[in-house]
Design an enzyme around this catalytic site. Structure first.
Site, mmCIF file in Angstrom:
data_model
loop_
_atom_site.group_PDB
_atom_site.id
_atom_site.type_symbol
_atom_site.label_atom_id
_atom_site.label_comp_id
_atom_site.label_asym_id
_atom_site.label_seq_id
_atom_site.Cartn_x
_atom_site.Cartn_y
_atom_site.Cartn_z
ATOM 1 C CE LYS A 1 -3.477 19.128 5.394
ATOM 2 N NZ LYS A 1 -2.792 20.425 5.185
ATOM 3 C CB SER B 1 1.066 6.492 1.430
ATOM 4 O OG SER B 1 2.363 5.958 1.358
ATOM 5 C CE LYS C 1 -10.183 1.776 5.855
ATOM 6 N NZ LYS C 1 -8.878 1.133 5.562
ATOM 7 N N GLY D 1 0.783 -1.227 0.000
ATOM 8 C CA GLY D 1 0.000 0.000 0.000
ATOM 9 C C GLY D 1 0.816 1.277 0.000
ATOM 10 C CB SER E 1 -6.628 7.324 -0.027
ATOM 11 O OG SER E 1 -5.829 6.424 -0.750
ATOM 12 C CE1 TYR F 1 -12.807 6.866 5.194
ATOM 13 C CE2 TYR F 1 -14.039 5.315 6.538
ATOM 14 C CZ TYR F 1 -12.871 5.700 5.915
ATOM 15 O OH TYR F 1 -11.756 4.899 6.010
ATOM 16 C CB ILE G 1 -4.657 -2.279 0.439
ATOM 17 C CG1 ILE G 1 -3.168 -2.500 0.162
ATOM 18 C CG2 ILE G 1 -5.463 -2.336 -0.848
ATOM 19 C CD1 ILE G 1 -2.844 -3.882 -0.347
ATOM 20 C CD GLN H 1 -3.966 -1.464 -8.173
ATOM 21 O OE1 GLN H 1 -4.076 -0.746 -7.190
ATOM 22 N NE2 GLN H 1 -4.995 -1.825 -8.916
ATOM 23 C CB ALA I 1 -14.656 3.549 -2.006
#
Length: 252
Positions: A189, A20, A159, A14, A192, A152, A89, A41, A92
């Site tokens: 921040k 990240s 989740k 991820g 995603s 969300y 990871i 990925q 949506a």
């Protein structure tokens, strides 16, 4: 360099870029002597992963059982044993984050649950056979699983499924001395996070209401991941640990 993870083979899935959460975890684990294995990925993520100086980098589409199988076969061939996995990871569809939850599409719901929750099950299944010396699996979640955060949406449902999966996996894998835990991270921040409507409002609220009066950092999350990946957490499994400056405990 520290020694909490000296000579430990840690797979981190991820990492996208320097913002990240997984990036911060990699840096913390490297400072404690870990051999880092990173997956990406696609080509867009590969460039970020290469900047971290990992011991190995593999491509893996988390939606493909074949690629997951190939990943763990390659890790087994090169390392023989795996000591830790960081699963960072989630995904949506944009429209399912921008519209009200009631308009979530069937396909969008299935996609979010597959990538964000089922992937942990698939990865744990591949990892357990390589964790012959015991191990630790850590995933990342968010308080949107427990309470409603506007925007969300389906990720909150995903989740919640992820956190329940942590408990069942912890039960299944405990006899093999494999811990499975989740970190519920406060808002950070990341790329995603930008897709979540009203994210800026959430980011502004935490310093106002959280006991520590600040947002969390990559370093905060990296330290907690170190604890869970190392022997310091030898008796901890099936838990969701909030790293959010205490925001989750407040009633208003």
């Amino acid at each position: 360099m520290g020694s909490l993870l000296s000579n430990k083979n840690i797979l981190v899935m991820g990492v996208r870029n320097k913002w990240s959460i997984a990036w911060g975890i990699v840096k913390a684990a490297q400072e404690e002597g870990a051999n880092i294995i990173i997956t990406y990925q696609g080509e867009r993520e590969k460039a970020g992963a290469e900047q971290l100086g990992a011991d190995s980098i593999f491509q893996c589409d988390i939606a493909s059982d074949e690629e997951i199988d190939n990943l763990f076969a390659a890790i087994k061939e090169k390392y023989g044993v795996l000591h830790g996995v960081v699963h960072s990871i989630a995904h949506a569809k944009t429209e399912d984050l921008q519209n009200d939850f009631v308009y979530t599409s069937r396909d969008g719901f299935a996609h979010a649950l597959d990538i964000s929750a089922y992937s942990l099950v698939a990865v744990s299944r591949g990892a357990k056979d390589l964790m012959t010396e015991g191990g630790s699996i850590v995933t990342l979640t968010y308080m949107g699983s427990e309470k409603v955060f506007r925007g969300y949406n389906v990720m909150g449902v995903a989740k919640a499924a992820l956190e329940t999966s942590v408990k069942y996996l912890a039960s299944d894998l405990g006899e093999a001395n494999i811990k499975v835990n989740a970190i519920s991270a406060g808002p950070v921040k990341t790329l995603s996070a930008k897709g979540v409507k009203n994210f800026g409002d959430i980011l502004d609220t935490v310093p106002q209401k959280a006991p520590l009066k600040r947002n969390i950092t990559q370093e905060d999350l990296g330290k907690t991941a170190l604890y869970l990946l190392s022997d310091l957490s030898s008796g901890v499994t099936g838990e969701v640990i909030h790293v959010d400056s205490g925001y989750n405990i407040m009633g208003i």
